[in-house]
Design an enzyme around this catalytic site. Structure first.
Site, short mmCIF file in Angstrom:
data_model
loop_
_atom_site.label_atom_id
_atom_site.label_comp_id
_atom_site.label_asym_id
_atom_site.label_seq_id
_atom_site.Cartn_x
_atom_site.Cartn_y
_atom_site.Cartn_z
N THR A 179 11.27 -51.13 -9.79
CA THR A 179 10.41 -50.51 -8.76
C THR A 179 9.14 -50.71 -8.70
O THR A 179 8.28 -49.92 -9.05
CB THR A 179 11.10 -49.47 -8.32
OG1 THR A 179 13.24 -49.73 -8.35
CG2 THR A 179 11.11 -48.85 -7.25
N PHE A 188 18.99 -53.40 -6.29
CA PHE A 188 19.80 -52.44 -6.08
C PHE A 188 21.42 -51.78 -6.39
O PHE A 188 22.18 -51.04 -5.91
CB PHE A 188 20.34 -52.56 -4.22
CG PHE A 188 18.95 -53.74 -3.89
CD1 PHE A 188 18.27 -52.20 -2.96
CD2 PHE A 188 18.66 -54.56 -3.52
CE1 PHE A 188 17.01 -52.72 -2.44
CE2 PHE A 188 17.56 -54.97 -2.62
CZ PHE A 188 16.97 -54.27 -2.38
N LEU A 189 20.93 -52.01 -8.32
CA LEU A 189 22.69 -51.64 -8.39
C LEU A 189 22.29 -49.80 -8.40
O LEU A 189 21.29 -49.40 -8.79
CB LEU A 189 22.54 -51.98 -10.15
CG LEU A 189 21.56 -51.93 -10.69
CD1 LEU A 189 21.72 -50.65 -11.61
CD2 LEU A 189 21.49 -52.58 -11.42
N LYS A 213 12.29 -51.44 -0.67
CA LYS A 213 13.38 -51.30 -2.08
C LYS A 213 13.01 -49.38 -1.59
O LYS A 213 13.41 -48.88 -2.28
CB LYS A 213 12.61 -51.76 -3.53
CG LYS A 213 13.14 -50.83 -3.94
CD LYS A 213 14.48 -51.21 -5.31
CE LYS A 213 14.26 -49.39 -6.24
NZ LYS A 213 15.97 -49.99 -6.61
N GLY A 268 26.18 -31.77 -0.97
CA GLY A 268 26.45 -30.72 -2.46
C GLY A 268 25.03 -30.56 -2.95
O GLY A 268 23.94 -29.88 -1.60
N CYS A 285 16.14 -42.19 -9.61
CA CYS A 285 14.91 -42.98 -9.15
C CYS A 285 15.27 -42.45 -8.21
O CYS A 285 13.61 -42.49 -7.54
CB CYS A 285 16.55 -44.05 -8.39
SG CYS A 285 17.69 -45.28 -9.76
C1 UGA Z 1 20.15 -44.71 -6.39
C2 UGA Z 1 20.23 -45.93 -5.24
O1 UGA Z 1 22.08 -45.72 -5.32
C3 UGA Z 1 20.21 -47.64 -6.12
O2 UGA Z 1 20.48 -48.41 -4.97
C4 UGA Z 1 18.67 -48.37 -6.65
O3 UGA Z 1 18.98 -49.56 -7.04
C5 UGA Z 1 18.96 -47.16 -7.92
O4 UGA Z 1 18.40 -46.03 -7.65
C6 UGA Z 1 17.16 -47.72 -8.24
O5 UGA Z 1 16.51 -47.57 -7.62
O6 UGA Z 1 17.33 -48.13 -8.92
P1 UGA Z 1 21.73 -44.52 -8.88
O7 UGA Z 1 19.90 -43.53 -9.18
O8 UGA Z 1 22.27 -44.95 -9.94
O9 UGA Z 1 21.45 -45.47 -7.68
O10 UGA Z 1 22.70 -42.96 -8.34
P2 UGA Z 1 23.10 -43.16 -6.64
O11 UGA Z 1 24.24 -43.64 -6.79
O12 UGA Z 1 22.71 -43.73 -5.78
O13 UGA Z 1 22.94 -41.15 -7.12
C7 UGA Z 1 22.06 -40.68 -6.96
C8 UGA Z 1 22.27 -38.85 -6.62
O14 UGA Z 1 22.15 -38.94 -4.89
C9 UGA Z 1 22.88 -38.68 -7.09
O15 UGA Z 1 22.58 -37.40 -8.03
C10 UGA Z 1 24.16 -37.98 -6.87
O16 UGA Z 1 24.98 -37.32 -6.90
C11 UGA Z 1 23.03 -37.98 -5.37
N1 UGA Z 1 24.53 -37.96 -4.55
C12 UGA Z 1 24.35 -39.65 -3.39
C13 UGA Z 1 24.48 -37.50 -2.76
O17 UGA Z 1 24.86 -36.07 -4.04
N2 UGA Z 1 25.73 -37.49 -2.05
C14 UGA Z 1 25.87 -39.10 -1.76
O18 UGA Z 1 26.76 -38.81 -0.82
C15 UGA Z 1 25.82 -40.08 -2.29
#
Ligand code: UGA
Length: 406
Positions: free
Chosen positions: A116, A139-140, A191, A241, A248
């Site tokens: 990124t 975007f994973l 991104k 939450g 990220c």
């Molecule tokens: C995130 C993005 O979702 C990916 O698309 C992106 O590729 C990635 O960053 C990156 O830039 O490499 P990630 O960091 O693995 O992925 O995690 P997420 O699943 O997006 O969760 C991020 C945070 O948001 C977590 O702490 C999660 O608990 C929180 N979250 C997520 C919430 O509090 N509420 C939600 O509804 C969703």
């Protein structure tokens, strides 16, 4: 194809494993000798569901090394190194070092920037490396990384050279996902805009949650569910939450805000999302104080230390921030997590033990095994920071949840 991957973190390792599984020969380079040694003995530096099996299955097409000369023959070289935010700004040293080191690949080979990076970076990589460059942002999500790579919602390919873009398009065609061709800068911008928008969505619903807590009989979870039924809003990333953490969102939102300032613009909505998020852990601890009074010397169990379920990653984890705040309040803190660890407090081997030892409990990560534990929590002060508990089974005198009016 012969493919090189520079930087064996989450993105690099998953990309390497998936491309090897498609029949390509993949050489992964990392400067961390221990990581490479471990990988060559089938020891993965991270926990990601299914990754060890995928690497083991394709072992003969995967090669891990510390030496750039071992990628000198590749047709495509991915840059998947980390791009940390230091003092609020993106640090591109690793990217530029990789670009310089990749001058050894053939002149007509293509460099693919997957890390990124702020707009303008891929163009600099092109200058430094003197090779054609494609921006192909990732975007994973951790925890579902393989699935996300095999079947992304969309694939973005930014390039100046049509041939270079075509080569990368060909590589990902097997996914069947829609592919968008853009300029280098658009790809880089997409991104940041995507991650920032998701962070914003979460902070928005968390502010609604703050308000609902002031209104007895009002549950922000119900509000989120119903507004999410509007297709224009969508139900995803509306889980209220403790807020967003991980490697990220926190670094990318900050880097994006600084980048905008450098360009003479403000990203006020993103700045607000960061501010809202910075208060989440304190709010959760305040809910516990509301139930228990002073936490000085009181025993508190934190369920979950990973930044989200299905990962052992604790980078920028909200659970860790909750633990730190509890310690500041003088509580005696213990924690349990199925995969992740922290040295900050005593980690207990099971949730049962952790709960039994404590007077207060904070649910900080929504691991599957924390659903349905209402019985275990009888006679404890409980704060549900991730809305995993069924409120109707909890005793309102000893229970608070994020977003639930009381
Ligand atoms: C995130 C993005 O979702 C990916 O698309 C992106 O590729 C990635 O960053 C990156 O830039 O490499 P990630 O960091 O693995 O992925 O995690 P997420 O699943 O997006 O969760 C991020 C945070 O948001 C977590 O702490 C999660 O608990 C929180 N979250 C997520 C919430 O509090 N509420 C939600 O509804 C969703």
């Amino acid at each position: 194809m012969k493919i090189g991957i520079v930087g064996l973190g989450y993105v690099g390792l998953v990309t390497a494993a998936v491309l090897a599984d498609q029949g390509h020969y993949v050489a992964g380079v990392d400067i961390d000798e221990n990581k490479v040694k471990g990988l060559n003995c089938n020891r993965l530096p991270i926990y990601e569901p299914g990754l060890d099996e995928l690497i083991a299955k394709n072992r003969d097409r995967l090669h891990f090394t510390n030496r750039y000369d071992e990628v000198s023959e590749v047709e495509l070289a991915f840059i998947t190194v980390s791009t940390p935010t230091i003092n609020g700004r993106i640090n591109l040293d690793y990217v530029f070092l990789a670009a310089k080191s990749l001058r050894i690949i053939p002149k007509d080979s293509v460099i693919v920037v997957k890390s990124t990076v702020v707009p303008g970076t891929s163009r600099k990589v092109r200058e430094i490396s003197e090779r054609e460059v494609v921006s192909n942002p990732e975007f994973l999500k951790e925890g579902s990384a393989i699935q996300d790579t095999l079947k992304p919602d969309r694939i973005v390919i930014g390039s100046e050279s049509k041939e270079a873009g075509d080569l990368v398009e060909e590589l990902w065609r097997f996914t069947g996902s829609p592919i968008f061709r853009t300029t280098l800068e658009e790809a880089e911008m997409i991104k940041y805009a995507a991650n920032s928008f998701l962070a914003l969505k979460i902070s928005f619903i968390n502010e609604i949650a703050n308000l609902c807590e002031k209104l007895p009989g009002c549950d922000a979870k119900v509000v989120a569910k119903v507004i999410g039924m509007d297709k224009r809003i969508s139900p995803y990333f509306l889980d209220l939450g403790l807020g967003w953490g991980g490697s990220c969102f926190p670094k990318d939102t900050q880097a994006f805000v600084s980048f905008a300032k450098d360009m003479g613009e403000r990203l006020r909505t993103v700045e607000a999302a960061i501010e809202v998020n910075s208060e989440r852990a304190v709010r959760a601890v305040n809910l516990l104080k509301g139930l228990m009074g002073s936490l000085m010397g009181r025993r508190v169990c934190v369920l979950g230390v990973a930044f989200k379920p299905n990962t052992d990653d604790t980078r920028e984890s909200m659970a860790i921030k909750v633990i730190k705040k509890l310690l500041e309040e003088g509580a005696v803190v213990m924690a349990y997590d199925p995969k992740a660890r922290t040295d900050l407090v005593n980690m207990l081997p099971s949730k049962e033990e952790c709960i039994r030892e404590a007077e207060g409990v904070v649910v900080a990560t929504e691991w599957g095994e924390f659903y349905g534990i209402e019985d275990l929590l009888k006679n404890k002060y409980v704060v549900d920071g991730r809305r995993v508990l069924r409120k109707e089974l909890m005793d309102g005198r000893y229970f608070r949840a994020i977003g639930l009016g009381y």
